[in-house]
Design an enzyme around this catalytic site. Structure first.
Site, PDB file in Angstrom:
ATOM      1  CB  THR A 350      -0.849  -0.016   1.291  1.00 22.26           C
ATOM      2  OG1 THR A 350      -1.597  -1.220   1.335  1.00 22.26           O
ATOM      3  CG2 THR A 350      -1.766   1.168   1.397  1.00 22.26           C
ATOM      4  N   GLY A 433      -0.236  -3.907   5.049  1.00 19.03           N
ATOM      5  CA  GLY A 433      -1.166  -5.018   5.095  1.00 19.03           C
ATOM      6  C   GLY A 433      -1.830  -5.195   6.444  1.00 19.03           C
TER       7      GLY A 433
END
Length: 530
Positions: A350, A433
């Site tokens: 991310t 995550g």
């Protein structure tokens, strides 16, 4: 206060505006947008688009997006859920009829309709100042003319080379003769440049309707996915009401489920029963943080799902009663052996970035393709690398997070916002995550319990208990310092597979007008103020 005799980085400072991202080009892009008349929303989307190019293993327009926004620095926080949905044909029964018994990392059935482009265009239309074409121009130029592969991205690419080799388009774009190129190599994503240019010119419909959507659906169907043109045409995110809790006199805001922000708030609620004191890395304190995380994640794995499709007991999970109950289960001397099943109730990769502009609009912005390089599948025509967010779905039809038509999977990505006395004081976030919920709580505890500045708190070594186990991943500094003590307490200490997460944060000092920012050294990025 930083010890200047040790390696590290200084806290970023500024008065007018600030951006903090995990990639230098993205931070510089955000600052350029702010200097050219854009606001925090414009700068965040521009920076994210750049990261979709130069940090493609972490994010992309084939992924999802969440944001928290404070307009003018008030505590009236807006939240946007830009997570995509499963195809209309995706049912547990249909997948079973196709012989699908589990959702693997590269399964085409883990690819939900990407929600990022919808989120970007909606946020800019509602709250931005600039045209989408101008916002996306820096990313388009980098994708078309080339960019230099930075060290952390090169590290992540090397670890995923075997996955990318199996997809012709991804291999052509990211690999050289089937191997990952070293840091300092030049890469191009010209098909992605064309797609971004179309979005800038025509808006969201360029992605969700017409030739680009037709190409993506054709590709996805060709690898066995169940997507239709209607699934893309019907894609739509939504503004949602943030959830919050109080921690050490500050209001902590998170996006509601289907994201795991509620789990970060649960951990903070448990930690509120254990005042911080002494060494923030003492094994006694870390033990409490680990156990609070294990308890909260047990609830996550039982309940977290799309609230539009399943009953998620938000009030119960955030209740003082449950926090007291869970805090009482923590033995300060040994690991919990039996985590609560939560059978009954009343009732990894991310990018994250923060931007604050001169009007004190503050945005907490996160965009993800889940695993590093997502599903490993790239549409060769559009250059879109697809995420695998549906990997979080369950194939148990009785589970709240079971895959279903139009359903959003449980999400790990969570932006955060802190407010106090009617004002926003800190957009913040932690990538990584599953680690993200613990990362939020760990970071906030170090800032509010121990008085650490943002950069020092971000720099601290990290640990994370793997959900449902007694295993605790620890970065090397912690394994050496507290690993033996954790083993004595009944934990199994493990080395993490990759650097643990990444974080960005900006503190708004309303009395002085000064902005202070931090950016994680585990990534390539930086915070920069003007």
């Amino acid at each position: 206060m930083r010890d200047f005799e040790l390696p590290g980085r200084s806290l970023a400072v500024g008065r007018t505006a600030m951006a903090a991202t995990s990639q230098p080009l993205a931070t510089l892009t955000a600052i350029d947008i702010l200097r050219n008349g854009g606001n925090a929303v414009d700068a965040a989307v521009a920076a994210c688009a750049v990261q979709c190019v130069v940090e493609a293993g972490s994010t992309g327009i084939g992924g999802d997006c969440f944001a928290l926004l404070s307009l003018g620095g008030t505590d009236e926080v807006l939240a946007y859920n830009g997570s995509g949905r499963a195809p209309a044909a995706a049912t547990v029964e249909h997948l079973r009829s196709l012989g699908v018994t589990s959702l693997t990392r590269t399964s085409p059935h883990t690819i939900t309709v990407p929600g990022a482009v919808d989120a970007w265009t909606r946020l800019v239309a509602d709250h931005g100042r600039m045209k989408m074409a101008d916002i996306l121009a820096p990313a388009i130029k980098l994708a078309r003319d080339g960019y230099v592969l930075p060290p952390r991205t090169a590290h992540d690419l090397a670890a995923q080379a075997e996955i990318l080799k199996d997809d012709p388009a991804a291999s052509r774009v990211f690999l050289v003769d089937g191997k990952a190129p070293p840091a300092g190599s030049i890469q191009y994503q010209r098909q992605l440049a064309d797609t971004l240019e179309a979005i800038g010119r025509e808006g969201r419909d360029a992605f969700y309707r017409g030739p680009i959507a037709e190409g993506m659906v054709s590709y996805l169907n060709g690898i066995g996915a169940l997507h239709s043109l209607e699934d893309f045409a019907n894609a739509k995110g939504e503004y949602v009401t943030p959830i919050k809790t109080t921690f050490r006199g500050h209001e902590i805001h998170e996006c509601p489920p289907n994201g795991q922000g509620i789990i970060a708030l649960m951990i903070l609620n448990i930690l509120s029963h254990f005042p911080g004191k002494g060494d923030p890395l003492a094994p006694e304190r870390l033990h409490i943080e680990v156990e609070a995380t294990r308890l909260a994640y047990a609830a996550r794995d039982r309940f977290l799902a799309d609230p539009a499709k399943a009953d998620v007991p938000i009030d119960y999970l955030l209740s003082d009663e449950l926090a007291r109950q869970l805090a009482g289960m923590i033995d300060p001397d040994k690991a919990i052996t039996d985590l609560p099943p939560f059978d009954e109730v009343p009732h990894k990769d991310t990018i994250y970035l923060s931007v604050v502009d001169s009007d004190r609009n503050a945005i907490s912005f996160i965009n993800s393709i889940f695993f590093v390089y997502g599903s490993g599948h790239m549409d060769p025509k559009s250059g879109v690398m697809f995420h695998n967010r549906g990997f979080s779905f369950s194939l148990d039809p009785d589970h709240p997070n079971a895959i279903a038509p139009g359903k959003r999977p449980m999400h790990t990505i969570i932006p955060g916002m802190v407010t106090k006395d009617g004002r926003a004081v800190m957009p913040f976030g932690v990538m990584g995550g599953q680690y993200q919920a613990m990362g939020h709580a760990h970071f906030l505890s170090k800032v509010f319990d121990y008085g650490m500045d943002l950069q020092s708190a971000i720099d601290l070594p990290r640990l994370f208990p793997l959900p449902g186990t007694n295993q605790v991943q620890m970065e090397a500094r912690l394994r050496d310092a507290v690993g033996p003590e954790f083993i004595k307490r009944g934990f199994e200490v493990k080395k993490p597979e990759s650097p643990m997460g990444g974080a960005q944060a900006i503190w708004i000092d309303w009395e002085t007008g000064v902005l202070r920012g931090g950016s994680d050294p585990r990534k390539d990025g930086m915070a920069l103020g003007i």
